[in-house]
Design a protein around this motif. Structure first.
Motif, PDB file in Angstrom:
ATOM      1  N   THR A   1      24.426  11.578  57.941  1.00 11.06           N
ATOM      2  CA  THR A   1      25.481  12.534  57.602  1.00 11.06           C
ATOM      3  C   THR A   1      25.383  13.715  58.563  1.00 11.06           C
ATOM      4  O   THR A   1      24.327  13.956  59.170  1.00 11.06           O
ATOM      5  N   ARG A   2      26.468  14.436  58.705  1.00 15.55           N
ATOM      6  CA  ARG A   2      26.451  15.698  59.452  1.00 15.55           C
ATOM      7  C   ARG A   2      27.311  16.670  58.651  1.00 15.55           C
ATOM      8  O   ARG A   2      28.474  16.367  58.352  1.00 15.55           O
ATOM      9  N   VAL A   3      26.720  17.808  58.261  1.00 11.79           N
ATOM     10  CA  VAL A   3      27.422  18.750  57.388  1.00 11.79           C
ATOM     11  C   VAL A   3      27.961  19.897  58.235  1.00 11.79           C
ATOM     12  O   VAL A   3      27.214  20.516  59.000  1.00 11.79           O
ATOM     13  N   HIS A   4      29.248  20.144  58.129  1.00 11.55           N
ATOM     14  CA  HIS A   4      29.891  21.205  58.929  1.00 11.55           C
ATOM     15  C   HIS A   4      30.207  22.406  58.048  1.00 11.55           C
ATOM     16  O   HIS A   4      30.709  22.250  56.930  1.00 11.55           O
ATOM     17  N   ASP A   5      29.913  23.589  58.585  1.00 11.17           N
ATOM     18  CA  ASP A   5      30.189  24.844  57.874  1.00 11.17           C
ATOM     19  C   ASP A   5      31.175  25.643  58.719  1.00 11.17           C
ATOM     20  O   ASP A   5      30.817  26.177  59.756  1.00 11.17           O
ATOM     21  N   ASP A   6      32.418  25.699  58.258  1.00  9.48           N
ATOM     22  CA  ASP A   6      33.446  26.425  58.986  1.00  9.48           C
ATOM     23  C   ASP A   6      33.800  27.646  58.132  1.00  9.48           C
ATOM     24  O   ASP A   6      34.694  27.585  57.294  1.00  9.48           O
ATOM     25  N   ASN A   7      33.019  28.717  58.287  1.00  9.04           N
ATOM     26  CA  ASN A   7      33.204  29.928  57.459  1.00  9.04           C
ATOM     27  C   ASN A   7      33.223  29.607  55.969  1.00  9.04           C
ATOM     28  O   ASN A   7      34.126  30.015  55.255  1.00  9.04           O
ATOM     29  N   ARG A   8      32.223  28.862  55.542  1.00 11.25           N
ATOM     30  CA  ARG A   8      32.058  28.479  54.123  1.00 11.25           C
ATOM     31  C   ARG A   8      33.100  27.493  53.612  1.00 11.25           C
ATOM     32  O   ARG A   8      33.237  27.290  52.419  1.00 11.25           O
TER      33      ARG A   8
ATOM     34  N   THR B   1      25.116  15.374  48.485  1.00  5.65           N
ATOM     35  CA  THR B   1      23.687  15.711  48.422  1.00  5.65           C
ATOM     36  C   THR B   1      23.232  16.340  49.745  1.00  5.65           C
ATOM     37  O   THR B   1      22.418  17.269  49.766  1.00  5.65           O
ATOM     38  N   SER B   2      23.778  15.853  50.869  1.00  4.00           N
ATOM     39  CA  SER B   2      23.424  16.439  52.173  1.00  4.00           C
ATOM     40  C   SER B   2      23.882  17.898  52.246  1.00  4.00           C
ATOM     41  O   SER B   2      23.168  18.763  52.769  1.00  4.00           O
ATOM     42  N   LEU B   3      25.072  18.175  51.696  1.00 10.65           N
ATOM     43  CA  LEU B   3      25.560  19.562  51.675  1.00 10.65           C
ATOM     44  C   LEU B   3      24.639  20.418  50.802  1.00 10.65           C
ATOM     45  O   LEU B   3      24.243  21.527  51.203  1.00 10.65           O
ATOM     46  N   ALA B   4      24.274  19.900  49.613  1.00  9.60           N
ATOM     47  CA  ALA B   4      23.365  20.649  48.728  1.00  9.60           C
ATOM     48  C   ALA B   4      22.012  20.876  49.422  1.00  9.60           C
ATOM     49  O   ALA B   4      21.402  21.938  49.282  1.00  9.60           O
ATOM     50  N   PHE B   5      21.559  19.897  50.195  1.00  7.19           N
ATOM     51  CA  PHE B   5      20.295  19.993  50.962  1.00  7.19           C
ATOM     52  C   PHE B   5      20.379  21.181  51.944  1.00  7.19           C
ATOM     53  O   PHE B   5      19.492  22.028  52.000  1.00  7.19           O
ATOM     54  N   CYS B   6      21.474  21.244  52.700  1.00  8.72           N
ATOM     55  CA  CYS B   6      21.634  22.333  53.686  1.00  8.72           C
ATOM     56  C   CYS B   6      21.715  23.696  52.989  1.00  8.72           C
ATOM     57  O   CYS B   6      21.175  24.696  53.488  1.00  8.72           O
ATOM     58  N   LEU B   7      22.410  23.747  51.847  1.00 10.66           N
ATOM     59  CA  LEU B   7      22.596  25.031  51.162  1.00 10.66           C
ATOM     60  C   LEU B   7      21.328  25.482  50.440  1.00 10.66           C
ATOM     61  O   LEU B   7      20.956  26.656  50.492  1.00 10.66           O
ATOM     62  N   ASN B   8      20.664  24.534  49.765  1.00 11.00           N
ATOM     63  CA  ASN B   8      19.553  24.917  48.881  1.00 11.00           C
ATOM     64  C   ASN B   8      18.195  24.914  49.592  1.00 11.00           C
ATOM     65  O   ASN B   8      17.249  25.500  49.096  1.00 11.00           O
TER      66      ASN B   8
ATOM     67  N   GLU C   1      35.385  11.110  57.403  1.00  7.37           N
ATOM     68  CA  GLU C   1      35.379  12.513  56.958  1.00  7.37           C
ATOM     69  C   GLU C   1      35.305  12.561  55.436  1.00  7.37           C
ATOM     70  O   GLU C   1      36.056  11.850  54.760  1.00  7.37           O
ATOM     71  N   ILE C   2      34.398  13.376  54.922  1.00 12.42           N
ATOM     72  CA  ILE C   2      34.314  13.579  53.470  1.00 12.42           C
ATOM     73  C   ILE C   2      34.763  15.012  53.197  1.00 12.42           C
ATOM     74  O   ILE C   2      34.086  15.983  53.570  1.00 12.42           O
ATOM     75  N   SER C   3      35.914  15.164  52.574  1.00 14.04           N
ATOM     76  CA  SER C   3      36.493  16.457  52.251  1.00 14.04           C
ATOM     77  C   SER C   3      37.715  16.213  51.356  1.00 14.04           C
ATOM     78  O   SER C   3      38.158  15.066  51.277  1.00 14.04           O
TER      79      SER C   3
ATOM     80  N   HIS D   1      32.829  20.475  55.340  1.00 15.39           N
ATOM     81  CA  HIS D   1      33.169  19.059  55.294  1.00 15.39           C
ATOM     82  C   HIS D   1      32.004  18.280  55.908  1.00 15.39           C
ATOM     83  O   HIS D   1      31.136  18.862  56.575  1.00 15.39           O
ATOM     84  N   ILE D   2      31.981  16.999  55.621  1.00 15.20           N
ATOM     85  CA  ILE D   2      30.821  16.193  55.987  1.00 15.20           C
ATOM     86  C   ILE D   2      31.298  14.942  56.724  1.00 15.20           C
ATOM     87  O   ILE D   2      32.322  14.356  56.355  1.00 15.20           O
ATOM     88  N   ASP D   3      30.558  14.544  57.767  1.00 21.62           N
ATOM     89  CA  ASP D   3      30.784  13.230  58.394  1.00 21.62           C
ATOM     90  C   ASP D   3      29.787  12.275  57.762  1.00 21.62           C
ATOM     91  O   ASP D   3      28.593  12.588  57.679  1.00 21.62           O
ATOM     92  N   LEU D   4      30.276  11.126  57.337  1.00 20.80           N
ATOM     93  CA  LEU D   4      29.403  10.077  56.779  1.00 20.80           C
ATOM     94  C   LEU D   4      29.457   8.898  57.747  1.00 20.80           C
ATOM     95  O   LEU D   4      30.533   8.343  57.998  1.00 20.80           O
ATOM     96  N   ILE D   5      28.298   8.538  58.307  1.00 18.63           N
ATOM     97  CA  ILE D   5      28.252   7.510  59.354  1.00 18.63           C
ATOM     98  C   ILE D   5      27.367   6.351  58.881  1.00 18.63           C
ATOM     99  O   ILE D   5      26.205   6.577  58.520  1.00 18.63           O
ATOM    100  N   GLY D   6      27.929   5.164  58.880  1.00 19.50           N
ATOM    101  CA  GLY D   6      27.117   4.026  58.421  1.00 19.50           C
ATOM    102  C   GLY D   6      27.834   2.711  58.645  1.00 19.50           C
ATOM    103  O   GLY D   6      28.928   2.653  59.219  1.00 19.50           O
ATOM    104  N   ASN D   7      27.193   1.652  58.157  1.00 16.34           N
ATOM    105  CA  ASN D   7      27.707   0.292  58.397  1.00 16.34           C
ATOM    106  C   ASN D   7      29.004   0.043  57.650  1.00 16.34           C
ATOM    107  O   ASN D   7      29.306   0.690  56.633  1.00 16.34           O
ATOM    108  N   ALA D   8      29.765  -0.903  58.183  1.00 12.15           N
ATOM    109  CA  ALA D   8      30.975  -1.413  57.512  1.00 12.15           C
ATOM    110  C   ALA D   8      30.894  -2.926  57.685  1.00 12.15           C
ATOM    111  O   ALA D   8      31.330  -3.473  58.697  1.00 12.15           O
ATOM    112  N   THR D   9      30.281  -3.588  56.718  1.00  7.08           N
ATOM    113  CA  THR D   9      29.940  -5.014  56.849  1.00  7.08           C
ATOM    114  C   THR D   9      30.880  -5.866  56.010  1.00  7.08           C
ATOM    115  O   THR D   9      31.102  -5.562  54.839  1.00  7.08           O
ATOM    116  N   PHE D  10      31.435  -6.914  56.634  1.00  8.69           N
ATOM    117  CA  PHE D  10      32.278  -7.875  55.910  1.00  8.69           C
ATOM    118  C   PHE D  10      31.415  -9.116  55.669  1.00  8.69           C
ATOM    119  O   PHE D  10      31.044  -9.803  56.629  1.00  8.69           O
TER     120      PHE D  10
END
Ligand SMILES: N[C@@H](CCC[C@H](N)C(=O)O)C(=O)O
Length: 329
Positions: free
Chosen positions: A268-275, A239-246, A127-129, A278-287
């Motif tokens: 990414t998945r950008v969520h809008d809960d009445n303005r 940037t994903s949030l700015a993409f959805c807004l702009n 979660e990015i928030s 928050h964003i989900d960031l999904i990707g690798n976690a490599t050791f």
């Protein structure tokens, strides 16, 4: 003996240090000195890194641990999206849980294991928030308003528009052509805004994005406290949030967005809960490597007795990146 890990999310490289495993925890000045040493591309280990992620206990409800982010120059970042995925994997393996929270400087963030992006590529969603556009929380000044959303800023560049978003670390974003993306403007602006300046007194992470298609971006970032990175997770999320807004015709809230970067690709998945966003960031976690080093050496940032063992995971990650390149052809 202490154990460190060399890890990456989209080849944004870090060392993980679990303070709970040490006989005596490193003090904050010791952590900063270790970070500056170990992340140095020449004097550090394994060609350095973009920072150190320090794990410790958390007594917050639902949190399996805490994460502190120390940039390579020793400054502290409130968040790190790519780093949080690797910390999520570390805590998931340690406590055998797939869904939990991690305490970060500003908030407790939800994380969970996801289906692998490609064979042998452990994948996590974080979660990015919280998100803020407010000039006081970034902070910024002298840019003609209380927010900067898709506005011209001639002090930075003629004919480009900028958006400033804290997630909660500060980001300045511009959507640009391929020509501008590959010019030296991003480096110049990143340097200018990360030395004493009137616009971003605490510095700022600067990202240039090229729109590739519907819900598809390429993002390049100059990071505060680091410089150019292969990828910046919070940068790609903001940037994903700015993409959805702009660009509402080209990007959708609540749908997966593919964000390509010099180190690979995340979703990414950008969520809008009445303005409230928050964003989900999904990707690798490599050791990539396990490092064994005497506890005492860590306290005085001496690295010459470190023993390093490759995990073999990087091969799977590079296969994933090659698959992405083949899809482009
Ligand atoms: N690479 C990170 C961001 C790291 C912190 C940044 N340098 C800052 O100072 O805000 C990410 O993946 O989010």
């Amino acid at each position: 003996m202490a154990q460190l890990l060399k890890v990456h999310g989209s080849q944004n490289q870090f060392f993980i240090l679990d303070q709970t495993k040490l006989k005596t925890k490193l003090t904050q000045p010791e952590l900063v000195a270790l970070t500056k040493q170990i992340t140095d591309p020449t004097k550090g280990l394994l060609d350095g890194a973009d920072g150190v992620l320090v794990i410790d206990h958390s007594d917050h409800p639902g949190a399996l641990g805490s994460m502190e982010v120390i940039n390579t120059d020793g400054s502290i970042a409130s968040m790190c999206g790519n780093g949080l995925r690797t910390v999520a994997r570390y805590l998931s393996d340690k406590y055998q849980q797939d869904t939990f929270k991690v305490e970060t400087l500003d908030s407790d963030l939800s994380v969970h294991r996801e289906a692998e992006l490609a064979a042998g590529v452990p994948t996590f969603s974080v979660e990015i928030s919280p998100v803020s556009f407010d000039k006081a929380s970034l902070p910024f000044d002298h840019l003609g308003g209380d927010t900067l959303i898709d506005k011209e800023a001639p002090a930075f560049a003629q004919e480009l528009k900028f958006t400033a978003i804290a997630v909660p670390n500060p980001h300045l974003i511009s959507f640009v052509s391929s020509e501008v993306l590959h010019s030296n403007l991003l480096g110049r602006l990143g340097k200018q805004l990360n030395q004493p300046n009137q616009y971003f007194p605490d510095g700022v992470n600067v990202s240039f994005a090229q729109i590739l298609d519907h819900n598809q971006l390429f993002v390049r970032t100059y990071e505060r406290g680091v410089g150019f990175t292969n990828a910046c997770g919070t940068g790609m999320s903001a940037t994903s949030l700015a993409f959805c807004l702009n660009y509402p015709q080209t990007a959708d809230f609540e749908k997966p967005i593919s964000v390509y970067n010099p180190g690979g690709m995340v979703k990414t998945r950008v969520h809008d809960d009445n303005r409230t966003y928050h964003i989900d960031l999904i990707g690798n976690a490599t050791f990539t490597h396990q490092i064994t080093i005497p506890d005492a050496d860590l306290h005085v940032h001496q690295l010459h007795r470190a023993k390093i063992k490759a995990t073999g995971e990087q091969r799977n990650y590079l296969n994933f990146v090659n698959q992405l390149k083949q899809q482009e052809v």
